[in-house]
Design an enzyme around this catalytic site. Structure first.
Site, short mmCIF file in Angstrom:
data_model
loop_
_atom_site.label_atom_id
_atom_site.label_comp_id
_atom_site.label_asym_id
_atom_site.label_seq_id
_atom_site.Cartn_x
_atom_site.Cartn_y
_atom_site.Cartn_z
N CYS A 98 0.81 -1.22 0.00
CA CYS A 98 0.00 0.00 0.00
C CYS A 98 0.84 1.27 0.00
O CYS A 98 0.75 2.08 -0.92
CB CYS A 98 -0.93 0.02 1.23
N VAL A 99 1.61 1.47 1.05
CA VAL A 99 2.22 2.77 1.29
C VAL A 99 3.11 3.25 0.14
O VAL A 99 3.05 4.42 -0.23
CB VAL A 99 2.99 2.76 2.63
#
Length: 445
Positions: free
Chosen positions: A281-282
């Site tokens: 995600c990040v």
């Protein structure tokens, strides 16, 4: 987005089945998001069909072998034994479902352009078999507008009217691999619907699975919520990574500074530097918004700058290794460098987007003899070369010219590493010893 009024009979039937748990839910994608969700749905009383195109993953699930860290094989076996879960490669099985959740990967390519091919394929396949009255929810992280631009047209192409005879929702996943405190069940779940009726049906799906459902006003609001959550992290991680370099330049211990700052009870939220960003995600999500914003002529300078700072962190770490070796009158070429941990975060086996990949590439390019130890990752592939985890012994640690801490797994004997390593670059503050003042100083004498 306005649609025609819902078919009241279909809505009532679907709501009734979801609220009574007398419903079948198909989960498309059995990865780090889909498999925990499938188990949570099964635990909530639904009959769950897990769908994945990977035959090995389907075979593992049906054989009661969990392919991911966050789902235990015991929990998987219990769901299968109870008849609440089954796995298949066939999307056609979704035709019997009252609700379908799409949880497939949404990566970016080398040019930081979103790759929605998996979402498009899933939407097209699901639309071919979906029954009237069913709910479709997208959970994959993506840019605002995706559900209306991809899911809705796929349904219309099949002759289904979204908001009328099928229902459409979006709920961003909030899975944090390895987090033993905040799990799917107790993490608030943001949900949205194409229409008010769609929202009602989507809320009904999740209410029996999570402790708190958080409805928002539109699909785009829900889609951008997930992006901003991770943009907030990316920008602050970039700031603390840059701050580490400043502290190093002044010969100040950045970890001590951060620990001191964290004692302030307001106005400060601690973030920690590291070897770079990793995970599903990040490192990826912010560029979904940056890419979509460019279509509207909106500059995203904070996002782009944060991405640049974080992308440079592996090179900064390799530079720290080089400087430490130089201080010991050693060249990088031929030096024995051991990485401790290659997963992107502690206590998991997940290596997606791990900064260890770039670090190893740079060290090998400089001529270092690179090895690694990771209790969770027995095999690690970098640039087509397969590396295998070396057992962590005192002899192995002592034989290294430099030990590089990349992931601070709890299972690693850090006390032994501190005793036996001749030189360490610790990107996680894993080896810090507590500060103990002498008796006279501690008493103020």
């Amino acid at each position: 987005m306005l649609e025609s009024l819902p078919d009241v009979a279909l809505k009532t039937r679907t709501l009734g089945r979801l609220e009574s748990r007398d419903a079948t839910v198909a989960v498309v994608g059995l990865g780090y998001v889909g498999l925990p969700l499938a188990l949570a749905l099964a635990g909530g009383g639904y009959r769950v069909i897990g769908i994945d195109r990977d035959p090995a993953r389907v075979a593992d699930v049906n054989a009661r072998r969990s392919p991911i860290d966050d789902v235990s094989s015991a929990d998987l076996a219990a769901a299968l034994a109870g008849g609440r879960l089954q796995a298949t490669q066939s999307v056609a099985e979704a035709g019997d479902a009252d609700a379908v959740v799409i949880a497939v990967p949404t990566p970016i390519d080398d040019h930081r352009v979103p790759d929605l091919s998996a979402v498009r394929e899933a939407a097209a396949a699901v639309s071919e078999v979906l029954s009237r009255g069913s709910l479709v929810v997208l959970e994959s992280t993506t840019y605002p507008g995706t559900t209306e631009e991809v899911i809705v047209p796929a349904l219309r192409a099949r002759g289904l009217a979204p908001g009328h005879d099928v229902f459409v929702g979006y709920s961003p996943e909030r899975i944090d691999p390895g987090n033993r405190v905040w799990r799917l069940s107790n993490t608030p779940k943001v949900v949205a619907g194409l229409t008010h009726a769609c929202l009602e049906v989507t809320v009904a799906l999740y209410e029996g699975v999570v402790e708190q459902v958080v409805p928002v006003s539109s699909l785009k609001t829900a889609e951008i919520t997930k992006l901003f959550e991770n943009i907030f992290r990316v920008v602050n991680i970039a700031l603390v990574n840059e701050f580490q370099q400043i502290c190093d330049g002044f010969d100040i211990d950045v970890w001590e500074v951060l620990a001191a700052c964290a004692t302030k009870p307001y106005g400060f939220m601690p973030f920690r530097p590291g070897p770079g960003l990793g995970g599903h995600c990040v490192p990826v999500d912010p560029f979904y918004l940056a890419w979509k914003a460019r279509e509207k002529g909106i500059a995203t300078e904070f996002i782009e700058l944060a991405g640049k700072v974080n992308a440079q962190q592996p090179a900064y770490v390799v530079g720290a290794v080089t400087r430490l070796l130089n201080e010991r009158r050693l060249a990088v070429k031929g030096a024995r460098v051991a990485l401790l941990g290659v997963a992107y975060k502690k206590n998991v086996a997940d290596v997606r987007e791990s900064p260890a990949v770039r670090i190893i590439e740079l060290l090998q390019r400089a001529g270092a003899e690179v090895s690694y130890h990771d209790p969770h990752v027995p095999v690690f592939e970098v640039a087509g070369r397969v590396l295998r985890s070396t057992p962590l012994t005192a002899e192995y640690v002592a034989a290294q010219d430099c030990v590089l801490v990349v992931t601070d797994h709890d299972a690693i004997d850090w006390a032994m590493v501190a005793r036996r390593a001749s030189a360490v670059v610790d990107t996680r503050d894993a080896l810090r010893q507590p500060v103990v003042l002498p008796a006279a100083e501690a008493s103020g004498l």
